[in-house]
Scaffold this active site. Structure first.
Site, mmCIF file in Angstrom:
data_model
loop_
_atom_site.group_PDB
_atom_site.id
_atom_site.type_symbol
_atom_site.label_atom_id
_atom_site.label_comp_id
_atom_site.label_asym_id
_atom_site.label_seq_id
_atom_site.Cartn_x
_atom_site.Cartn_y
_atom_site.Cartn_z
ATOM 1 N N ASN A 195 0.854 -1.179 0.000
ATOM 2 C CA ASN A 195 0.000 0.000 0.000
ATOM 3 C C ASN A 195 0.891 1.231 0.000
ATOM 4 O OD1 ASN A 195 -2.385 -1.529 0.194
ATOM 5 N ND2 ASN A 195 -2.149 -1.704 2.409
ATOM 6 N N HIS A 244 6.731 -1.884 3.030
ATOM 7 C CA HIS A 244 6.490 -3.281 3.426
ATOM 8 C C HIS A 244 5.602 -3.948 2.401
ATOM 9 C CE1 HIS A 244 3.398 -0.730 5.299
ATOM 10 N NE2 HIS A 244 2.565 -1.756 5.159
ATOM 11 N N HIS A 249 2.903 -7.020 1.992
ATOM 12 C CA HIS A 249 2.032 -8.000 2.653
ATOM 13 C C HIS A 249 2.096 -9.296 1.839
ATOM 14 C CE1 HIS A 249 -0.340 -4.923 5.025
ATOM 15 N NE2 HIS A 249 0.155 -4.138 4.080
HETATM 16 P P1 DGP Z 1 -0.409 -0.834 5.690
HETATM 17 O O1 DGP Z 1 -1.847 -0.483 5.870
HETATM 18 O O2 DGP Z 1 -0.125 -1.410 4.327
HETATM 19 O O3 DGP Z 1 0.515 0.303 6.065
HETATM 20 O O4 DGP Z 1 -0.147 -2.043 6.683
HETATM 21 C C1 DGP Z 1 0.458 -1.937 7.919
HETATM 22 C C2 DGP Z 1 0.280 -3.257 8.602
HETATM 23 O O5 DGP Z 1 1.133 -3.279 9.721
HETATM 24 C C3 DGP Z 1 -1.126 -3.528 9.124
HETATM 25 O O6 DGP Z 1 -1.664 -4.652 8.442
HETATM 26 C C4 DGP Z 1 -0.949 -3.828 10.594
HETATM 27 C C5 DGP Z 1 0.530 -4.017 10.744
HETATM 28 N N1 DGP Z 1 1.086 -3.513 11.985
HETATM 29 C C6 DGP Z 1 0.961 -2.269 12.486
HETATM 30 N N2 DGP Z 1 1.642 -2.159 13.655
HETATM 31 C C7 DGP Z 1 2.221 -3.376 13.852
HETATM 32 C C8 DGP Z 1 3.057 -3.892 14.883
HETATM 33 O O7 DGP Z 1 3.426 -3.227 15.844
HETATM 34 N N3 DGP Z 1 3.430 -5.188 14.764
HETATM 35 C C9 DGP Z 1 3.059 -5.975 13.690
HETATM 36 N N4 DGP Z 1 3.488 -7.227 13.676
HETATM 37 N N5 DGP Z 1 2.284 -5.506 12.711
HETATM 38 C C10 DGP Z 1 1.871 -4.231 12.789
#
Ligand code: DGP
Length: 112
Positions: free
Chosen positions: A85, A98, A100
């Site tokens: 995203n 990142h 997914h």
């Molecule tokens: P996006 O919407 O593409 O920026 O996705 C960010 C993702 O990151 C979302 O699916 C939730 C994940 N996320 C946010 N904070 C944390 C965290 O502290 N730990 C982990 N493992 N994932 C996280």
């Protein structure tokens, strides 16, 4: 820098790591949207897809070279989806590039 994913990279915030090498880290998403939902990040901080340039694209190459290994480690032999995203319209919430990886079940045909 108060970047959550840099803090995960540095071990300042716990995460469920599934893969790591010198350039790439993969860990389980905190809010899974599929049976298997993992995030793959470059260890170098790049804010988003929009910040990729010839100066840092080696990190992206390393991410995509790691993805098949991450997927194999997760048993995603029937396939998976890779999504990034970018920015407001792309609903990017964490400003560290990142990817997914979603899978472990049949995913929806529609992507938006
Ligand atoms: P996006 O919407 O593409 O920026 O996705 C960010 C993702 O990151 C979302 O699916 C939730 C994940 N996320 C946010 N904070 C944390 C965290 O502290 N730990 C982990 N493992 N994932 C996280």
């Amino acid at each position: 820098m108060d970047c959550i994913f840099c803090m995960i990279r540095d071990g300042k915030i716990p995460s469920s790591k599934v893969f790591e090498n010198d350039k790439v880290l993969a860990f389980k998403d905190l809010h899974p949207q599929a049976k298997v939902h993992v995030l793959v990040i470059p260890k170098t901080h790049i804010a988003s897809c929009d910040e990729i340039s010839p100066l840092n694209s080696d990190c992206v190459k390393a991410v995509f070279e790691a993805i098949p290994e991450v997927a194999a480690g997760l048993g995603l032999d029937k396939g998976y989806r890779v999504v990034t995203n970018c920015g407001e319209h792309g609903c990017q919430s964490v400003k560290h590039l990142h990817f997914h990886i979603l899978g472990g079940e049949q995913l929806a045909d529609k992507m938006s």
